[in-house]
Every structure is written in structure tokens, then in C-alpha cells.
Design a protein around this motif. Sequence first.
Motif, PDB file in Angstrom:
ATOM      1  N   VAL A  67       0.842  -1.192   0.000  1.00  0.00           N
ATOM      2  CA  VAL A  67       0.000   0.000   0.000  1.00  0.00           C
ATOM      3  C   VAL A  67       0.877   1.243   0.000  1.00  0.00           C
ATOM      4  CG1 VAL A  67      -1.695   1.348   1.294  1.00  0.00           C
ATOM      5  CG2 VAL A  67      -1.922  -1.133   1.147  1.00  0.00           C
ATOM      6  N   SER A  68       0.705   2.095  -1.003  1.00  0.00           N
ATOM      7  CA  SER A  68       1.534   3.291  -1.113  1.00  0.00           C
ATOM      8  C   SER A  68       0.745   4.581  -0.932  1.00  0.00           C
ATOM      9  CB  SER A  68       2.234   3.327  -2.479  1.00  0.00           C
ATOM     10  OG  SER A  68       1.278   3.281  -3.532  1.00  0.00           O
ATOM     11  N   VAL A  69      -0.548   4.583  -1.288  1.00  0.00           N
ATOM     12  CA  VAL A  69      -1.362   5.791  -1.173  1.00  0.00           C
ATOM     13  C   VAL A  69      -2.767   5.405  -0.715  1.00  0.00           C
ATOM     14  CG1 VAL A  69      -2.393   7.752  -2.383  1.00  0.00           C
ATOM     15  CG2 VAL A  69      -0.082   7.025  -2.973  1.00  0.00           C
ATOM     16  N   VAL A  70      -3.311   6.195   0.198  1.00  0.00           N
ATOM     17  CA  VAL A  70      -4.721   6.084   0.587  1.00  0.00           C
ATOM     18  C   VAL A  70      -5.280   7.497   0.572  1.00  0.00           C
ATOM     19  CG1 VAL A  70      -6.385   5.308   2.289  1.00  0.00           C
ATOM     20  CG2 VAL A  70      -4.167   4.166   2.137  1.00  0.00           C
ATOM     21  N   GLU A  71      -6.354   7.703  -0.164  1.00  0.00           N
ATOM     22  CA  GLU A  71      -6.916   9.046  -0.209  1.00  0.00           C
ATOM     23  C   GLU A  71      -8.430   8.999  -0.368  1.00  0.00           C
ATOM     24  OE1 GLU A  71      -5.362  11.119  -3.543  1.00  0.00           O
ATOM     25  OE2 GLU A  71      -6.122   9.696  -5.014  1.00  0.00           O
ATOM     26  N   PRO A  72      -9.141   9.946   0.262  1.00  0.00           N
ATOM     27  CA  PRO A  72     -10.587  10.063   0.038  1.00  0.00           C
ATOM     28  C   PRO A  72     -10.827  10.904  -1.219  1.00  0.00           C
ATOM     29  CG  PRO A  72      -9.901  11.591   1.751  1.00  0.00           C
ATOM     30  CD  PRO A  72      -8.662  10.873   1.286  1.00  0.00           C
ATOM     31  N   ARG A  73     -11.748  10.481  -2.042  1.00  0.00           N
ATOM     32  CA  ARG A  73     -12.081  11.226  -3.260  1.00  0.00           C
ATOM     33  C   ARG A  73     -13.585  11.425  -3.348  1.00  0.00           C
ATOM     34  NH1 ARG A  73      -8.599  11.587  -7.733  1.00  0.00           N
ATOM     35  NH2 ARG A  73      -6.543  12.161  -6.915  1.00  0.00           N
TER      36      ARG A  73
ATOM     37  N   ALA B 142     -12.334   1.241  -2.152  1.00  0.00           N
ATOM     38  CA  ALA B 142     -12.286   0.413  -0.950  1.00  0.00           C
ATOM     39  C   ALA B 142     -12.990  -0.936  -1.111  1.00  0.00           C
ATOM     40  CB  ALA B 142     -12.893   1.182   0.221  1.00  0.00           C
ATOM     41  N   ARG B 143     -14.038  -0.991  -1.906  1.00  0.00           N
ATOM     42  CA  ARG B 143     -14.786  -2.255  -1.968  1.00  0.00           C
ATOM     43  C   ARG B 143     -13.991  -3.374  -2.646  1.00  0.00           C
ATOM     44  NH1 ARG B 143     -18.233   0.772  -5.457  1.00  0.00           N
ATOM     45  NH2 ARG B 143     -18.018   0.232  -7.657  1.00  0.00           N
ATOM     46  N   TYR B 144     -12.874  -3.025  -3.285  1.00  0.00           N
ATOM     47  CA  TYR B 144     -12.035  -4.049  -3.915  1.00  0.00           C
ATOM     48  C   TYR B 144     -10.784  -4.360  -3.085  1.00  0.00           C
ATOM     49  CZ  TYR B 144     -14.953  -2.969  -7.939  1.00  0.00           C
ATOM     50  OH  TYR B 144     -16.027  -2.770  -8.769  1.00  0.00           O
ATOM     51  N   VAL B 145     -10.661  -3.729  -1.935  1.00  0.00           N
ATOM     52  CA  VAL B 145      -9.509  -3.946  -1.062  1.00  0.00           C
ATOM     53  C   VAL B 145      -9.842  -5.054  -0.073  1.00  0.00           C
ATOM     54  CG1 VAL B 145      -7.978  -2.838   0.614  1.00  0.00           C
ATOM     55  CG2 VAL B 145      -8.846  -1.542  -1.317  1.00  0.00           C
ATOM     56  N   SER B 146      -8.842  -5.761   0.385  1.00  0.00           N
ATOM     57  CA  SER B 146      -9.072  -6.861   1.318  1.00  0.00           C
ATOM     58  C   SER B 146      -9.665  -6.350   2.631  1.00  0.00           C
ATOM     59  CB  SER B 146      -7.760  -7.595   1.606  1.00  0.00           C
ATOM     60  OG  SER B 146      -6.913  -6.794   2.402  1.00  0.00           O
ATOM     61  N   ASP B 147     -10.369  -7.239   3.327  1.00  0.00           N
ATOM     62  CA  ASP B 147     -10.939  -6.890   4.627  1.00  0.00           C
ATOM     63  C   ASP B 147      -9.843  -6.434   5.589  1.00  0.00           C
ATOM     64  OD1 ASP B 147     -13.434  -7.566   3.738  1.00  0.00           O
ATOM     65  OD2 ASP B 147     -13.537  -9.492   4.776  1.00  0.00           O
TER      66      ASP B 147
ATOM     67  N   LEU C 274     -18.430  10.101  -1.259  1.00  0.00           N
ATOM     68  CA  LEU C 274     -17.028   9.966  -0.895  1.00  0.00           C
ATOM     69  C   LEU C 274     -16.603   8.509  -0.985  1.00  0.00           C
ATOM     70  CD1 LEU C 274     -16.793  12.295   2.209  1.00  0.00           C
ATOM     71  CD2 LEU C 274     -15.685  12.644   0.020  1.00  0.00           C
ATOM     72  N   VAL C 275     -15.477   8.268  -1.594  1.00  0.00           N
ATOM     73  CA  VAL C 275     -14.929   6.912  -1.664  1.00  0.00           C
ATOM     74  C   VAL C 275     -13.473   6.951  -1.216  1.00  0.00           C
ATOM     75  CG1 VAL C 275     -16.451   6.142  -3.517  1.00  0.00           C
ATOM     76  CG2 VAL C 275     -14.268   7.209  -4.101  1.00  0.00           C
ATOM     77  N   LEU C 276     -13.021   5.839  -0.665  1.00  0.00           N
ATOM     78  CA  LEU C 276     -11.611   5.694  -0.324  1.00  0.00           C
ATOM     79  C   LEU C 276     -10.925   4.977  -1.472  1.00  0.00           C
ATOM     80  CD1 LEU C 276     -11.860   4.545   3.408  1.00  0.00           C
ATOM     81  CD2 LEU C 276     -11.060   6.752   2.578  1.00  0.00           C
ATOM     82  N   ARG C 277      -9.788   5.546  -1.899  1.00  0.00           N
ATOM     83  CA  ARG C 277      -9.035   4.941  -2.995  1.00  0.00           C
ATOM     84  C   ARG C 277      -7.668   4.517  -2.479  1.00  0.00           C
ATOM     85  NH1 ARG C 277      -9.361   7.372  -8.635  1.00  0.00           N
ATOM     86  NH2 ARG C 277      -7.401   8.320  -8.024  1.00  0.00           N
ATOM     87  N   PHE C 278      -7.289   3.288  -2.818  1.00  0.00           N
ATOM     88  CA  PHE C 278      -6.017   2.734  -2.380  1.00  0.00           C
ATOM     89  C   PHE C 278      -5.121   2.497  -3.590  1.00  0.00           C
ATOM     90  CE2 PHE C 278      -8.920   1.920   0.981  1.00  0.00           C
ATOM     91  CZ  PHE C 278      -8.180   1.841   2.153  1.00  0.00           C
ATOM     92  N   GLN C 279      -3.857   2.821  -3.445  1.00  0.00           N
ATOM     93  CA  GLN C 279      -2.878   2.577  -4.507  1.00  0.00           C
ATOM     94  C   GLN C 279      -1.955   1.458  -4.058  1.00  0.00           C
ATOM     95  OE1 GLN C 279      -2.241   4.354  -7.717  1.00  0.00           O
ATOM     96  NE2 GLN C 279      -1.214   2.374  -7.895  1.00  0.00           N
TER      97      GLN C 279
END
Length: 399
Positions: free
Chosen positions: A247-253, A275-280, A260-265
Motif C-alpha cells: 500500500v503506497s497511497v490512501v486518499e478520500p475522493r 475500498a470495496r475491492y480492497v481486502s478486509d 465519498l470513496v476511499l481509494r487505495f494505490q
Amino acid sequence: MQIESIEIKNYRLFRDAKLVNVPRLCVLVGANGTGKSTLFDVFSFLKDALAMNVTKALAKRGGYREVASRGFAHEPIELTLQFRLEITGKERLVTYVLKIAPGADGKPFVEREVLRYKRGSYGAPFRFLDFSNGTGYAITNEEEFSKQDEELTREEQQLDAPDILAIKGLGQFERFKAASAFRLMIENWHVSDFHVSEARPSQEDGFAEHLSTRGDNLPLVANFLFEHHRDRFDRVLKAMQRRVPGVSVVEPRQTEDGRLVLRFQDGSFKDPFIARYVSDGTIKMFAYLVLLNDPKPYPLLAIEEPENQLYPELLPELAEEFRDYAERGGQVFISTHSPDFLNALTLDEIYCLRKQDGFTTISRAAESENLQALFDLGDLPGYLWKQGLFEGLNKDARR
């Protein structure tokens, strides 16, 4: 604030149980059904009783007969907390006693409620608040420590009903220092009931400063940290990068429709994903880090089985984050079944719950000479727990 001891009488599995010398990071272990969740429910009950009243807090749990220890519904429930609290610039060891009895009409009432602490280095603790069945008194000039006990001003009060906590009403007035400080402390307890499924969905644009107990406002809180406390958000991000590989980036968009969604890089992918595609485990670790980096830290966190949905390799990392929070001034209570989590702890931080004759007893792992000797030789607590060596802890601690 730090709770130093808890005594519970006649509350479900706790017929007469004590936690003493409680550290800032307190971890509970025990087989299923030994009362780990019940201990956390004591915290929730006090918070509910303060927010509502004793009758409603008990009704939420099935009523007095369901909460009182089995076979003892005719006897009072009694909770005693000792904690260190700063009052008028001085740290005091305060004792709060709450005794709830079943009324003849079936409606519970506060049989006794006392708040006391020592005014000086010597002498017995002084009662600054003392109520029974809706009537009692509180001291209004308790901060005047130069005055003798008999010179203090006692204000008689009558509550609206006998099932209302005195600290609820009096604690709203600044002149009742101890009651006010204790009320604020309980109101700010966070007893987690986190659900990963509720933390995933995007949310309508809104505002939330603090993570809810269920975690369903995680995107809003992340956005609040991102916009108003960027240093805190950056600390969360750095911890994610350090604790969660890839995980290198986490940001709300904010999306075009105002959600609002959380996006993970992830370093393995060119584009970030929501977020819905990230592991629990990733979502849960992020939620805990957001909770632990709240700009207004909670005086008490209570979290059940944080190991669920997390990779075993992440558990020592999470334990380190909880300990860091505790060292910064909060207090954390955790229940766990994970040897990997226990391996990151000391025996001083572990308490074992065990059923005896139908009720639960609580012992500190460090009180066992056998466990301490094995720990000193290099054995880790999780391995000792897995081998069943905690089973005789209660007996060993009483020698």
C-alpha cells in the motif's frame, strides 16, 4: 485518565470479579463464554446509563433479571472503578461506586452512588458525591484543598427519578469538579463494534470528526483528517505504508454525484482502486489507524478480537500501534484469541478469564511464577497460551 482497578459484583458471569493494577494496555484472554465481551459490556452499560438512565440501559440488555448473575436476581449489581483523574490541576485517585437494586415494583433504582477521593496525602477518601434512591448531596467547593472537611459546602439535591445517575445531572455543572470530569470521561469512551462490511460503502458527502463504533462513517472521517488534520492523515498513511506491504497511497475522493470513496494505490497496479475491492484486512487496519490517530484521543478504547480479518503477520504491528496509543495517554482494553497478537505483549499486559463454578475469575498473567519464569527464559506469551499453560493461572496466582 487511567483506570487502575475494576470490581464487578453480580453482573452476568461476574459474580465477584476484580481487575487490579490495570495497565494502559490491557489484553484479555480466555475461552469462549468466559466473559470477555461481558467486561466490555460493563463499559457500554455505564455509558448507556449515563446517556439514558439505569432502567433503559438494563432494558437494552433484556432487563435486570437478565443482567444480574444467574440465580441472584434479587441481589444488587455493584460496579466499582478506581481511576486516576486530573481535577483542578492535580491528579487524584478517584473511586466511583454504583450500586443498582431491583425495586419491589420490579423497576430498578440506584441504591447508592458515591464519588470519593483523598483531599490530601493522609486520611480517608472524602465523599464529594453521595446519593441514594434519587436524593443526596455533592460538594461545590471541592477544589479548595486548604479548607478543612467541615468547611466544605454541601449542596443537597433531588434527582427527577431514582434510576438517574447523579453524575449525569450534576456533572453538567462546573462547580461539581469530580462529577463533571468523570461524566466527560465516560461520554468519551469508545467501545468498538466494528464491521468491515459497513466501512466499505461510499457515502453521501457529509461531515464526521470521529469514527463511529461500527465504523460506518470511515470515508467521512478520513476526509475530515485529510482536509483539517493533514498531519494526522499523513501519519495514518505512513503507518499503512509501513505496516501493510504494497500500500503506497490512501486518499478520500469525491465522486461527481457527491459521494465519498476511499481509494487505495497498490504498488503492483498502475491505477488506484476503491475500498470495496480492497481486502478486509487492509480496510480494518486503515480503520484502526484512523481511530488511533483521532485529533481528540479517547480516554478509553475497548476493542474485541482485532485479529479478525487481519493477516497474522500484521498482528504484532497492530499491537505496537495500540501500545503507542496507550503510551501517548489513552487506555486500551482488548480481547483476543490470537497467539500472534499475544506474542507482541508482556505478561504484565495480559489478564486471563476463567470460569469456576459457573462464574468468572480474573487473574493477571504476571502473577504466575511459572509463566513469568518461562517468559524470562524467552518463551513468548502466545506460545504459552497455545500450549494451555494459562489454564492453571488462577490457581497458581493464589499460592
